[in-house]
Design a protein around this motif. Structure first.
Motif, mmCIF file in Angstrom:
data_model
loop_
_atom_site.group_PDB
_atom_site.id
_atom_site.type_symbol
_atom_site.label_atom_id
_atom_site.label_comp_id
_atom_site.label_asym_id
_atom_site.label_seq_id
_atom_site.Cartn_x
_atom_site.Cartn_y
_atom_site.Cartn_z
ATOM 1 N N LEU A 86 0.999 -1.175 0.070
ATOM 2 C CA LEU A 86 0.079 0.097 -0.093
ATOM 3 C C LEU A 86 0.751 1.198 -0.086
ATOM 4 N N THR A 87 0.443 2.338 -0.484
ATOM 5 C CA THR A 87 1.051 3.542 -0.388
ATOM 6 C C THR A 87 1.189 3.844 1.370
ATOM 7 N N LEU A 88 2.337 4.560 1.483
ATOM 8 C CA LEU A 88 2.484 5.056 2.595
ATOM 9 C C LEU A 88 1.336 5.576 3.566
ATOM 10 N N HIS A 89 0.611 6.552 2.946
ATOM 11 C CA HIS A 89 -0.566 7.178 3.608
ATOM 12 C C HIS A 89 -1.587 6.068 3.720
ATOM 13 N N ALA A 90 -2.133 5.337 2.825
ATOM 14 C CA ALA A 90 -3.064 4.405 2.914
ATOM 15 C C ALA A 90 -2.529 3.348 4.261
ATOM 16 N N ARG A 91 -1.165 2.998 4.333
ATOM 17 C CA ARG A 91 -0.870 2.164 5.532
ATOM 18 C C ARG A 91 -1.065 2.694 6.887
ATOM 19 N N VAL A 92 -0.690 4.229 6.855
ATOM 20 C CA VAL A 92 -0.537 4.613 8.126
ATOM 21 C C VAL A 92 -2.159 4.635 8.670
ATOM 22 N N VAL A 93 -3.070 5.016 7.671
ATOM 23 C CA VAL A 93 -4.569 5.167 8.108
ATOM 24 C C VAL A 93 -4.931 3.677 8.307
ATOM 25 N N THR A 94 -4.674 2.736 7.518
ATOM 26 C CA THR A 94 -4.982 1.187 7.863
ATOM 27 C C THR A 94 -4.552 0.859 9.305
ATOM 28 N N TYR A 95 -3.055 1.117 9.515
ATOM 29 C CA TYR A 95 -2.513 0.694 10.728
ATOM 30 C C TYR A 95 -3.384 1.499 11.930
ATOM 31 N N ALA A 96 -3.639 2.891 11.659
ATOM 32 C CA ALA A 96 -4.072 3.415 12.842
ATOM 33 C C ALA A 96 -5.673 2.972 13.093
ATOM 34 N N GLY A 97 -6.385 2.483 11.874
ATOM 35 C CA GLY A 97 -7.704 2.067 12.504
ATOM 36 C C GLY A 97 -7.878 0.860 12.773
ATOM 37 N N LEU A 98 -6.734 -0.248 12.206
ATOM 38 C CA LEU A 98 -6.873 -1.371 12.923
ATOM 39 C C LEU A 98 -6.320 -1.428 14.395
ATOM 40 N N SER A 99 -5.358 -0.768 14.441
ATOM 41 C CA SER A 99 -4.789 -0.771 16.167
ATOM 42 C C SER A 99 -5.855 -0.077 16.971
ATOM 43 N N ALA A 100 -6.685 0.875 16.593
ATOM 44 C CA ALA A 100 -7.779 1.800 17.237
ATOM 45 C C ALA A 100 -8.708 0.499 17.334
ATOM 46 N N LEU A 101 -9.385 -0.368 16.597
ATOM 47 C CA LEU A 101 -10.192 -1.277 16.661
ATOM 48 C C LEU A 101 -9.773 -2.382 17.609
ATOM 49 N N LEU A 102 -8.537 -2.675 17.629
ATOM 50 C CA LEU A 102 -8.011 -3.878 18.418
ATOM 51 C C LEU A 102 -7.913 -3.291 20.061
ATOM 52 N N LEU A 103 -7.302 -1.954 19.915
ATOM 53 C CA LEU A 103 -7.180 -1.590 21.256
ATOM 54 C C LEU A 103 -8.345 -1.272 22.019
ATOM 55 N N GLY A 104 -9.352 -0.756 21.012
ATOM 56 C CA GLY A 104 -10.583 -0.559 21.580
ATOM 57 C C GLY A 104 -11.488 -1.876 22.238
ATOM 58 N N PHE A 105 -11.226 -2.991 21.292
ATOM 59 C CA PHE A 105 -11.833 -4.115 21.954
ATOM 60 C C PHE A 105 -11.355 -4.553 23.160
ATOM 61 N N THR A 106 -9.931 -4.720 23.194
ATOM 62 C CA THR A 106 -9.233 -4.904 24.546
ATOM 63 C C THR A 106 -9.692 -4.109 25.616
ATOM 64 N N GLY A 107 -9.515 -2.788 25.179
ATOM 65 C CA GLY A 107 -9.832 -2.039 26.491
ATOM 66 C C GLY A 107 -11.282 -2.228 26.844
ATOM 67 N N ALA A 108 -12.304 -2.264 26.065
ATOM 68 C CA ALA A 108 -13.582 -2.394 26.403
ATOM 69 C C ALA A 108 -13.593 -3.675 27.408
ATOM 70 N N LEU A 109 -12.909 -4.997 26.872
ATOM 71 C CA LEU A 109 -13.144 -6.116 27.638
ATOM 72 C C LEU A 109 -12.571 -5.869 28.840
ATOM 73 N N ALA A 110 -11.301 -5.399 29.155
ATOM 74 C CA ALA A 110 -10.792 -5.038 30.319
ATOM 75 C C ALA A 110 -11.671 -4.104 31.334
ATOM 76 N N VAL A 111 -11.996 -3.120 30.650
ATOM 77 C CA VAL A 111 -12.856 -2.278 31.395
ATOM 78 C C VAL A 111 -14.137 -2.873 32.029
ATOM 79 N N TYR A 112 -15.001 -3.749 30.985
ATOM 80 C CA TYR A 112 -16.019 -4.340 31.380
ATOM 81 C C TYR A 112 -15.820 -5.334 32.596
#
Lengths: 218, 218, 218, 218
Positions: free
Chosen positions: C111-137
């Motif tokens: 992927l081009t660098l921009h698309a990669r950054v956005v993809t990484y940030a999106g995936l990381s946010a999803l994973l971190l969000g899911f993990t955080g929601a689990l731990a907080v719950y």
């Protein structure tokens, strides 16, 4: 004499007068809003100042429109002036310009661009915050179910909004108060953009300077 | 010996002493705020340390003012020092500088600029957060209608403010507490600017490096 | 065979296995937290998977430490790996890397660098969000005076925190829940930085390209 | 005639029609949500318009898919069109493009890139905010324990969310309302990124221009 130069002369002549008028406008608005126990005579003085200042702004706008000879295009090209005419409370934001002009006139070196952006953003935030707190306090403090009851609450609410923190322990409940709030939010977005953008471009400059100093190694 | 060099010598000599004094100041402030059950004797020791450290800061400021030979211009030119003199709680923020100096002295390579910005922002946020939580806790925990009742609440509130999230489940209610809060908000804005700006400039550097590697195709 | 190449061979061989293990870890953690009505046998299976996966992570860390032959410097140089060893819930964030590796292996253009950054940030946010929601719950849903009572509340709270909006209608009240929350806030700051930084550098690239196309006119 | 040109001709011919259809869609959705006291006949008209507009979107999507001759790759390559087909409420966001096309057609000079980014971000925020407020109002105003009871509340909530302030005095409580809210939050993140990024790159341009004017002194 060309239209252009007549316009410029008009602006340079009225600049100081208009700056004083806009500060008077803000001051008398603040007095009217905050000093609820003021005797009737003083309140009338404040109202007179408000009207006189606004009339001055209208005359200035009309003269500049006339001198420009542009017709309706003037309204669109000077949309910021038009907004400021309708919402004269925002006019003190133009003081920031005057401040720079004063600095230049006294022969001091102009601030560097970064310092100027930070100074502008800070002064604008202070003025916008004070104006917003006044307007919100005026429309909220007597409303039913309001949480913003004192001017201190209004200032606290404005600080939380401008920094986009937004606790929500106090918040406007009237339609007009919320309309003002949206304006303050926009100011907060712009402030955040100014702080972040300045920092980002300052960092890039520092990097560029360091790159020039060192021989390329990596 | 020129004034310049005498100033520099004074600063390099007092640097370590002042760093220790500022950490002592923060520590004894923390002890006084948090250890409410402390015997009277210990509280007096803490107070003595606070006063001694502040006296040291005042002496240092006076000597440097004197050595500069600048008169009132010194106060404006060193406004950060002046602020820190009035609010000595913010002084530990200068430790960040000392940390870098120590690193250099031991011959280690200096961190790259990006890592330095992130390290500085992180350390400053931690110190500012701790100081802010202490100050808010001191002024809030006994106030009427306060929601910040324990030091844990104060730390939690500080984290939510520094990240500009701002839940508002706990929030300061006293005027002094809210004044401290505005300072923490400014720190949050700066932190956001530092994180965003670093990321933005890092991305641009990576792009520039990739462009150099590849032959231009598009 | 040099140490370097042995390390690289170890990493390329264990990459897929560790990715699967980390996803299994997250899955069994999620099952244990969410499926409170699960029969005892299944809970034991989940616990066994959790322990086995963590043992695998520890073995991998130890072997890489050994192969590096670096002593304590390894712990500091690979601080991210060390953090992930202590908090294995964050390990799935490394899947983002694997995803890229898979893409490359199949011969698809990166992927081009921009698309990669956005993809990484999106995936990381999803994973971190899911993990955080689990731990907080897990730490909140049974606490006294908690506002986060269902997993839906936890997800909603996580979304409001990651975007730094922070309504505060639901918020953690336990110390551990608030500690997790600080981690999610840091993720939100980073996400904001990534989005803003990407946009900023993308804009600058577009400007540079437009400048090249057009002859300089102003 | 090649596939490419047939696709382009199809798009240029249907552009205006689709823009009108998407505005009609949004309007009739707004009428249906807001005018709860509307006679049955008018509600049926609105429903018919909604269905007709959506059918038009589906036909357009199908024809373009056919003309592209790409099979499933089309769905991935045009994921934005696919999203818009499933959530037709977001379609008016494409009006922003039409606006630019109209400007170009009438021979006016295109806006400068910075002004365009700000205009796009502003228009998108307005449209997204209006759509989000409508959707949240529809799902929330009759829910049990809801705090968003009037359309005014919904608009106020949307403004606080888009600016990432998030007071939390009103907030969605239903699952669907919260799903919509996550979409609005994403819009807020993007808006913040656009404002900050524009400001940052504008500053950098100004710096570059100033550097060119002045001889290098430092």
């Amino acid at each position: 004499m060309t239209d252009e130069s007549r316009q410029a002369r008009w602006e340079s002549r009225t600049e100081a007068l208009l700056a004083v008028a806009s500060l008077l406008y803000l001051t008398s608005y603040a007095v009217q809003v905050l000093a609820s126990g003021l005797p009737r005579a003083w309140r009338d003085v404040c109202l007179a100042v408000l009207c006189a200042a606004w009339a001055l702004f209208a005359v200035d706008y009309a003269v500049r429109w006339r001198l420009s000879g542009q017709g309706l295009r003037f309204v669109r090209g000077h949309w910021l002036d038009t907004v400021v005419l309708v919402l004269p409370l925002l006019r003190p934001l133009r003081v920031v310009h005057v401040y720079e002009a004063v600095q230049r006139r006294h022969g001091r070196p102009r601030l560097t661009l970064h310092a100027r952006v930070v100074t502008y953003a800070g002064l604008s935030a202070l003025l916008l915050g004070f104006t917003g707190a006044l307007a919100v306090y005026q429309h909220e403090h007597a409303a039913q179910g309001a949480t913003i009851r004192t001017f201190g609450d209004a200032v606290w609410w404005t600080a939380a909004t401008l920094s986009t923190v937004g606790y929500g322990d106090v918040a406007p409940v009237t339609p007009v108060g919320r309309l003002v709030a949206v304006g303050v939010m926009l100011g907060g977005l712009a402030l955040l953009g100014a702080v972040t953008g300045s920092f980002s471009s300052w960092l890039l400059q520092v990097f560029a300077r360091e790159d020039e100093k060192r021989p390329p190694e990596r």
